[in-house]
Design a protein around this motif. Structure first.
Motif, short mmCIF file in Angstrom:
data_model
loop_
_atom_site.label_atom_id
_atom_site.label_comp_id
_atom_site.label_asym_id
_atom_site.label_seq_id
_atom_site.Cartn_x
_atom_site.Cartn_y
_atom_site.Cartn_z
N GLN A 196 -33.21 -40.81 -16.15
CA GLN A 196 -32.47 -40.36 -14.96
C GLN A 196 -31.73 -39.04 -15.15
OE1 GLN A 196 -30.43 -43.43 -12.70
NE2 GLN A 196 -31.40 -45.02 -13.89
N ASP A 197 -31.09 -38.85 -16.31
CA ASP A 197 -30.35 -37.61 -16.51
C ASP A 197 -30.32 -37.27 -18.00
OD1 ASP A 197 -28.55 -35.55 -16.76
OD2 ASP A 197 -27.01 -36.42 -15.46
N GLY A 198 -31.16 -36.33 -18.38
CA GLY A 198 -31.29 -35.97 -19.80
C GLY A 198 -30.09 -35.27 -20.37
N THR A 199 -29.10 -34.92 -19.52
CA THR A 199 -27.94 -34.19 -20.05
C THR A 199 -26.84 -35.13 -20.56
OG1 THR A 199 -26.81 -34.07 -17.92
CG2 THR A 199 -28.35 -32.28 -18.43
N ILE A 200 -27.00 -36.44 -20.35
CA ILE A 200 -25.96 -37.38 -20.84
C ILE A 200 -25.89 -37.27 -22.37
CG2 ILE A 200 -25.31 -39.81 -21.04
CD1 ILE A 200 -26.97 -40.33 -18.50
N SER A 201 -24.66 -37.12 -22.87
CA SER A 201 -24.50 -36.94 -24.33
C SER A 201 -23.71 -38.09 -24.95
CB SER A 201 -23.79 -35.62 -24.61
OG SER A 201 -24.54 -34.56 -24.06
N PHE A 202 -24.25 -38.64 -26.00
CA PHE A 202 -23.54 -39.68 -26.77
C PHE A 202 -24.09 -39.70 -28.18
CE2 PHE A 202 -27.09 -41.57 -24.49
CZ PHE A 202 -27.74 -42.32 -25.44
N VAL A 243 -24.47 -50.50 -38.13
CA VAL A 243 -24.17 -50.16 -39.52
C VAL A 243 -23.56 -48.76 -39.65
CG1 VAL A 243 -25.14 -49.86 -41.83
CG2 VAL A 243 -26.00 -51.67 -40.36
N CYS A 244 -24.08 -47.81 -38.89
CA CYS A 244 -23.62 -46.42 -39.08
C CYS A 244 -22.29 -46.14 -38.36
CB CYS A 244 -24.67 -45.43 -38.60
SG CYS A 244 -24.86 -45.39 -36.81
N GLY A 245 -21.99 -46.88 -37.30
CA GLY A 245 -20.71 -46.71 -36.60
C GLY A 245 -20.65 -45.47 -35.74
N SER A 246 -21.80 -44.93 -35.32
CA SER A 246 -21.79 -43.70 -34.51
C SER A 246 -21.41 -43.93 -33.06
CB SER A 246 -23.18 -43.06 -34.51
OG SER A 246 -23.60 -42.79 -35.81
N ASP A 247 -21.77 -45.10 -32.52
CA ASP A 247 -21.68 -45.26 -31.07
C ASP A 247 -20.48 -46.10 -30.62
OD1 ASP A 247 -22.65 -47.60 -32.06
OD2 ASP A 247 -24.30 -47.81 -30.65
N ALA A 248 -19.34 -45.91 -31.28
CA ALA A 248 -18.11 -46.57 -30.81
C ALA A 248 -17.70 -45.91 -29.50
CB ALA A 248 -17.01 -46.44 -31.85
N MET A 249 -17.44 -46.72 -28.48
CA MET A 249 -17.00 -46.19 -27.18
C MET A 249 -16.25 -47.28 -26.43
SD MET A 249 -20.80 -45.83 -25.52
CE MET A 249 -21.49 -44.89 -26.87
N LEU A 300 -15.48 -33.69 -26.72
CA LEU A 300 -16.33 -32.51 -26.82
C LEU A 300 -17.29 -32.45 -25.64
CD1 LEU A 300 -17.16 -32.60 -30.64
CD2 LEU A 300 -15.44 -31.21 -29.48
N LYS A 301 -17.97 -33.56 -25.37
CA LYS A 301 -18.88 -33.63 -24.22
C LYS A 301 -19.19 -35.10 -23.92
CE LYS A 301 -23.11 -31.85 -22.26
NZ LYS A 301 -24.51 -31.59 -22.46
N ASP A 302 -19.09 -35.46 -22.64
CA ASP A 302 -19.36 -36.84 -22.20
C ASP A 302 -18.70 -37.88 -23.12
OD1 ASP A 302 -20.77 -35.65 -20.20
OD2 ASP A 302 -22.74 -36.03 -21.04
N LEU A 303 -19.52 -38.60 -23.90
CA LEU A 303 -18.97 -39.67 -24.74
C LEU A 303 -18.73 -39.22 -26.18
CD1 LEU A 303 -21.34 -42.50 -23.40
CD2 LEU A 303 -18.99 -42.03 -22.70
N ILE A 304 -18.95 -37.95 -26.43
CA ILE A 304 -18.80 -37.44 -27.81
C ILE A 304 -17.39 -36.89 -28.02
CG2 ILE A 304 -19.64 -35.75 -29.50
CD1 ILE A 304 -22.35 -35.91 -28.17
#
Lengths: 234, 128
Positions: free
Chosen positions: A44-50, A58-64, A97-101
């Motif tokens: 739907q929208d390739g600009t979404i950033s996360f 395991v890596c813990g990157s996607d905490a939100m 920084l951007k969206d969910l980042i």
């Protein structure tokens, strides 16, 4: 089932203020929130950033923040949320920084402040530094931290002031303070006894509830407080 | 440019921390309530004794009203019981494992005592 995924959006190059975009999609109850984000971004929208990396907790990157509470997107199933309207926002208390980042640097500055590595200047034995199972068990819980930041960014004391070391840094200090082989406990306890150390913890328990690894964080902080107060590591 | 990290009061309050976060919020609010009560008490006494002012009597009427009495009793009782929970958990960190049960126990002690006090205050105010 039909779900609506409402995503926090902020593009520093275009937006003056953040806003929310809603994406409707078909989902299985067993889909993870990360799967929905991937669908929204892919179709739907390739600009979404996360951030995402291992996608297996395991890596813990996607905490939100998912429906108002810190969680890992890769460990949260749609059926666990119990609703078909899902709101996804960045974790609180760090610059967006951007969206969910978010910029995790202040979080890692606090992490580095507690010297989260093994300290022992004594000559190493020929084979290994032995430790009894009981001594290993003493800090087992705090070895599980994946540095996702869900705990620190759920803490109102950290929201108020990012100089507060935060639950994650204290958990990682605990992991070495109570390790019978380590000799840097005094140094770490001095850092944690500072103005922005353990005493900023007001036992609110948001950290314990937010931890995706179910670490008893408030208990670990309590043990560090007690070690500072009594001068004993029992 | 990155969006600043500031977390507003409303945004913070929207975080779904559950029962423990509610207890922490009520602890802060009840602390402020006690401060307001003590402040009004000192101000009323000062105005009455130093100036014989009617303002002191007016403040007395406010904090002696049944609504204010119920509010201040809520503040004092909740602050005391919640404070006791925090002190116990701070002194014996091993008990932190049972923090959920500690909060249930806190409400279990608070609700009957507060309910009884509200009944007594109401009865007193209705009975004149």
């Amino acid at each position: 089932m039909q779900v609506t995924l409402k995503i926090f959006r902020y593009d520093p190059e275009k937006d003056k203020k953040p806003h929310y975009d809603a994406f409707k999609m078909e989902a299985e109850p067993t889909d993870r929130v990360l799967d929905l984000l991937e669908k929204a971004k892919g179709y739907q929208d390739g600009t979404i950033s996360f951030r995402r990396s291992c996608a297996h907790g395991v890596c813990g990157s996607d905490a939100m923040r998912i429906n108002g509470m810190n969680r890992l997107a890769c460990k949260t199933l749609v059926q666990d949320l119990g609703v078909n309207k899902i709101t996804v926002e960045p974790i609180l208390g760090l610059p967006i920084l951007k969206d969910l980042i978010v910029d995790m640097e202040p979080f890692f500055d606090n992490y580095r402040a507690v010297t989260p590595y093994f300290i022992n200047d004594e000559p190493a034995p020929a084979k290994e530094r032995l430790q009894s199972p009981e001594d290993r068990e003493r800090f087992d819980d705090t070895t599980k931290c994946i540095l996702c930041g869900a705990c620190t960014t759920s803490c109102p004391s950290f929201w108020a002031n990012d100089q507060y070391l935060g639950p994650s840094a204290i958990v990682n200090a605990h992991r070495f303070i109570f390790d019978s082989r380590d000799k840097g406990a005094a140094e770490r306890l001095a850092v944690l006894n500072d103005l922005f150390g353990v005493y900023r913890c007001h036992t609110i328990f948001n950290c314990t509830l937010a931890c995706p690894r179910e670490i008893q964080i408030t208990q670990a902080i309590g043990e560090v407080k007690k070690a500072i107060a009594t001068g004993k590591l029992d | 440019m990155a969006l600043k990290r500031n977390v507003g009061l409303l945004e913070g309050l929207k975080y779904r921390g559950g029962g423990p976060m509610l207890a922490w919020l009520l602890h802060r609010i009840s602390g402020l309530g006690i401060l307001v009560f003590v402040g009004l008490h000192i101000l009323a006494a000062f105005l009455t004794q130093q100036f014989g002012s009617d303002a002191g009597i007016f403040i007395n009427i406010i904090y002696e009203s049944w609504a204010f009495q119920i509010f201040i009793f809520f503040c004092v009782l909740f602050h005391a019981i919640n404070g006791l929970r925090i002190i116990i958990l701070d002194l014996w960190p091993a008990l932190l494992e049972y923090q959920r049960e500690a909060i249930w126990l806190e409400w279990f002690v608070f609700i009957p005592i507060f309910g009884l006090a509200v009944f007594v205050i109401f009865s007193g105010s209705l009975g004149g």
